[in-house]
Design a protein around this motif. Structure first.
Motif, PDB file in Angstrom:
ATOM      1  N   PRO A 118       1.849  11.977 -33.802  1.00 19.45           N
ATOM      2  CA  PRO A 118       2.965  12.882 -33.543  1.00 19.45           C
ATOM      3  C   PRO A 118       3.799  12.311 -32.401  1.00 19.45           C
ATOM      4  N   MET A 119       5.105  12.449 -32.494  1.00 25.33           N
ATOM      5  CA  MET A 119       5.988  11.837 -31.492  1.00 25.33           C
ATOM      6  C   MET A 119       6.291  12.870 -30.413  1.00 25.33           C
ATOM      7  N   VAL A 120       5.468  12.869 -29.375  1.00 23.20           N
ATOM      8  CA  VAL A 120       5.441  13.938 -28.384  1.00 23.20           C
ATOM      9  C   VAL A 120       6.335  13.633 -27.184  1.00 23.20           C
ATOM     10  N   LEU A 126      -5.950   9.511 -32.882  1.00 22.83           N
ATOM     11  CA  LEU A 126      -4.692  10.112 -32.436  1.00 22.83           C
ATOM     12  C   LEU A 126      -3.976   9.127 -31.536  1.00 22.83           C
ATOM     13  N   ASP A 127      -2.840   8.604 -32.002  1.00 20.97           N
ATOM     14  CA  ASP A 127      -1.974   7.806 -31.139  1.00 20.97           C
ATOM     15  C   ASP A 127      -1.090   8.769 -30.369  1.00 20.97           C
ATOM     16  N   ALA A 128      -1.142   8.705 -29.051  1.00 23.91           N
ATOM     17  CA  ALA A 128      -0.413   9.633 -28.196  1.00 23.91           C
ATOM     18  C   ALA A 128       0.836   8.957 -27.648  1.00 23.91           C
ATOM     19  N   LEU A 129       1.975   9.257 -28.262  1.00 20.99           N
ATOM     20  CA  LEU A 129       3.261   8.756 -27.782  1.00 20.99           C
ATOM     21  C   LEU A 129       3.779   9.772 -26.770  1.00 20.99           C
ATOM     22  N   ARG A 185      -6.662  17.844 -21.569  1.00 21.20           N
ATOM     23  CA  ARG A 185      -7.312  19.061 -22.048  1.00 21.20           C
ATOM     24  C   ARG A 185      -7.703  18.925 -23.516  1.00 21.20           C
ATOM     25  N   LEU A 186      -6.845  18.274 -24.295  1.00 23.22           N
ATOM     26  CA  LEU A 186      -7.179  18.027 -25.701  1.00 23.22           C
ATOM     27  C   LEU A 186      -8.409  17.137 -25.816  1.00 23.22           C
ATOM     28  N   ALA A 187      -8.465  16.080 -25.031  1.00 28.27           N
ATOM     29  CA  ALA A 187      -9.608  15.164 -25.062  1.00 28.27           C
ATOM     30  C   ALA A 187     -10.896  15.892 -24.733  1.00 28.27           C
ATOM     31  N   ALA A 188     -10.834  16.853 -23.814  1.00 32.98           N
ATOM     32  CA  ALA A 188     -12.025  17.621 -23.453  1.00 32.98           C
ATOM     33  C   ALA A 188     -12.431  18.574 -24.567  1.00 32.98           C
ATOM     34  N   ARG A 189     -11.451  19.149 -25.267  1.00 29.28           N
ATOM     35  CA  ARG A 189     -11.772  20.099 -26.343  1.00 29.28           C
ATOM     36  C   ARG A 189     -12.361  19.398 -27.558  1.00 29.28           C
ATOM     37  N   TYR A 190     -11.925  18.164 -27.812  1.00 29.31           N
ATOM     38  CA  TYR A 190     -12.358  17.428 -29.002  1.00 29.31           C
ATOM     39  C   TYR A 190     -12.930  16.074 -28.588  1.00 29.31           C
ATOM     40  N   PRO A 191     -14.126  16.047 -28.037  1.00 31.07           N
ATOM     41  CA  PRO A 191     -14.689  14.773 -27.560  1.00 31.07           C
ATOM     42  C   PRO A 191     -14.967  13.775 -28.680  1.00 31.07           C
ATOM     43  N   GLN A 192     -15.004  14.233 -29.924  1.00 30.64           N
ATOM     44  CA  GLN A 192     -15.211  13.324 -31.053  1.00 30.64           C
ATOM     45  C   GLN A 192     -13.897  12.753 -31.588  1.00 30.64           C
ATOM     46  N   LEU A 193     -12.775  13.202 -31.046  1.00 34.70           N
ATOM     47  CA  LEU A 193     -11.467  12.705 -31.468  1.00 34.70           C
ATOM     48  C   LEU A 193     -11.096  11.487 -30.633  1.00 34.70           C
ATOM     49  N   SER A 194     -10.981  10.346 -31.267  1.00 33.60           N
ATOM     50  CA  SER A 194     -10.558   9.138 -30.548  1.00 33.60           C
ATOM     51  C   SER A 194      -9.059   9.206 -30.295  1.00 33.60           C
ATOM     52  N   ILE A 195      -8.678   8.948 -29.053  1.00 31.65           N
ATOM     53  CA  ILE A 195      -7.283   9.031 -28.621  1.00 31.65           C
ATOM     54  C   ILE A 195      -6.888   7.704 -27.986  1.00 31.65           C
ATOM     55  N   VAL A 196      -5.710   7.218 -28.319  1.00 29.75           N
ATOM     56  CA  VAL A 196      -5.183   6.025 -27.654  1.00 29.75           C
ATOM     57  C   VAL A 196      -3.783   6.350 -27.150  1.00 29.75           C
ATOM     58  N   ILE A 197      -3.566   6.117 -25.869  1.00 24.63           N
ATOM     59  CA  ILE A 197      -2.281   6.407 -25.242  1.00 24.63           C
ATOM     60  C   ILE A 197      -1.351   5.224 -25.468  1.00 24.63           C
ATOM     61  N   ASP A 198      -0.303   5.445 -26.245  1.00 24.03           N
ATOM     62  CA  ASP A 198       0.643   4.374 -26.538  1.00 24.03           C
ATOM     63  C   ASP A 198       1.429   3.990 -25.287  1.00 24.03           C
ATOM     64  N   ALA A 257     -14.394   9.699 -22.287  1.00 24.35           N
ATOM     65  CA  ALA A 257     -14.779   8.450 -22.943  1.00 24.35           C
ATOM     66  C   ALA A 257     -14.057   8.218 -24.253  1.00 24.35           C
ATOM     67  N   ASN A 258     -13.465   9.254 -24.831  1.00 26.88           N
ATOM     68  CA  ASN A 258     -12.762   9.127 -26.109  1.00 26.88           C
ATOM     69  C   ASN A 258     -11.305   8.709 -25.950  1.00 26.88           C
ATOM     70  N   VAL A 259     -10.869   8.438 -24.713  1.00 27.81           N
ATOM     71  CA  VAL A 259      -9.477   8.065 -24.457  1.00 27.81           C
ATOM     72  C   VAL A 259      -9.364   6.576 -24.175  1.00 27.81           C
ATOM     73  N   HIS A 260      -8.415   5.937 -24.848  1.00 26.33           N
ATOM     74  CA  HIS A 260      -8.135   4.510 -24.697  1.00 26.33           C
ATOM     75  C   HIS A 260      -6.641   4.349 -24.398  1.00 26.33           C
ATOM     76  N   VAL A 261      -6.231   3.146 -24.051  1.00 26.52           N
ATOM     77  CA  VAL A 261      -4.830   2.902 -23.683  1.00 26.52           C
ATOM     78  C   VAL A 261      -4.341   1.627 -24.348  1.00 26.52           C
ATOM     79  N   LYS A 262      -3.117   1.688 -24.887  1.00 26.56           N
ATOM     80  CA  LYS A 262      -2.485   0.478 -25.407  1.00 26.56           C
ATOM     81  C   LYS A 262      -1.693  -0.201 -24.295  1.00 26.56           C
ATOM     82  N   PHE A 263      -2.004  -1.469 -24.106  1.00 22.62           N
ATOM     83  CA  PHE A 263      -1.254  -2.315 -23.183  1.00 22.62           C
ATOM     84  C   PHE A 263      -0.086  -2.865 -23.995  1.00 22.62           C
TER      85      PHE A 263
END
Length: 264
Positions: A101-103, A130-133, A144-157, A179-185
């Motif tokens: 989603p383009m947030v 979930l790609d987080a734009l 807060r989303l990452a805490a609610r859904y620890p099984q949801l992999s998230i990458v911050i664009d 631990a489910n949050v990652h970052v795109k360089f």
């Protein structure tokens, strides 16, 4: 080697409404053949194709392109997250590895919306990333989303598009606790001054560790400010050599489960 973030589009087709004429340098079609030539010139084997339009037609087109070439490792598409059935339908296509989603232009608390809960739950259930734009203002809601859904992999664009670096560091640091949050360089040359990029890299390495970073070019958006090879060389210099295998391919392979998306 895998580029974790590239785009393709056809102006005026597949619901393409961006880029506009104001983005003169990239206001033209970018297709599969040009992408493959760009990857070949840089010695990059595959790429993850990321949507640039909030449209099911655009996602259908990207998936069709991915079926034509094994150089596309997977597609991060779009779906209406308020419609869990739509998410589940998309998840049935194994080349669809994530949704974006383009947030970046929406309210700071967008990820808190109750109407989205079923969609996020469906993503987690089906292993979609979930790609987080986003911009820095969205990061508390994303945490807060990452805490609610620890099984949801998230990458911050694009590392959340740093603006004022001190405020950005403060905003992004709490995400590392999940631990489910990652970052795109990725995307940094379009967002910060060239001499600030090393500071962003240093912060990400210290906060998340190289094991949660993925390199992406953000081609062809990148071409507004720099060359593919130049950004790749800069990123290689900024990431410790011992971490190159992961950051420049291995982490994308694992996070997006690209081996499962492979054809045949």
């Amino acid at each position: 080697m895998i580029d974790a973030h590239v785009h393709l589009w056809r102006i005026g087709q597949n619901d393409c409404i961006w880029p506009t004429g104001e983005d003169a340098a990239i206001h033209r079609d970018f297709g599969l053949a040009e992408l493959i030539a760009t990857l070949d010139a840089a010695g990059v084997g595959q790429a993850v194709l990321v949507q640039s339009q909030e449209s099911p037609r655009d996602t259908d087109w990207l998936l069709d392109l991915s079926r034509r070439s094994d150089r596309i490792a997977g597609v991060v598409g779009w779906a209406d997250l308020s419609d869990a059935a739509s998410v589940e339908e998309r998840a049935a296509d194994r080349l669809l590895v994530g949704l974006r989603p383009m947030v970046q232009g929406r309210g700071a608390d967008w990820y808190d919306g109750a109407a989205l809960c079923a969609g996020f739950a469906a993503m987690a259930e089906h292993g979609l990333v979930l790609d987080a734009l986003v911009r820095p203002a969205h990061l508390p809601s994303l945490a807060r989303l990452a805490a609610r859904y620890p099984q949801l992999s998230i990458v911050i664009d694009h590392a959340a598009k740093p603006e004022e670096l001190a405020a950005w560091r403060t905003a992004i640091a709490p995400l590392a606790a999940h631990a489910n949050v990652h970052v795109k360089f990725s995307g940094l040359l379009n967002e910060v001054a060239l001499d600030a990029v090393p500071e962003v890299a240093e912060t990400l390495l210290a906060t998340f560790g190289a094991e949660r970073l993925l390199w992406g070019s953000d081609w062809p958006v990148l071409t507004q400010v720099g060359a593919y090879a130049g950004w790749l060389d800069m990123a290689r210099d900024l990431i410790p050599a011992n971490d190159h295998e992961g950051v420049f391919g291995g982490h994308a392979l694992r996070l997006y489960r690209l081996a499962e998306a492979a054809r045949g």
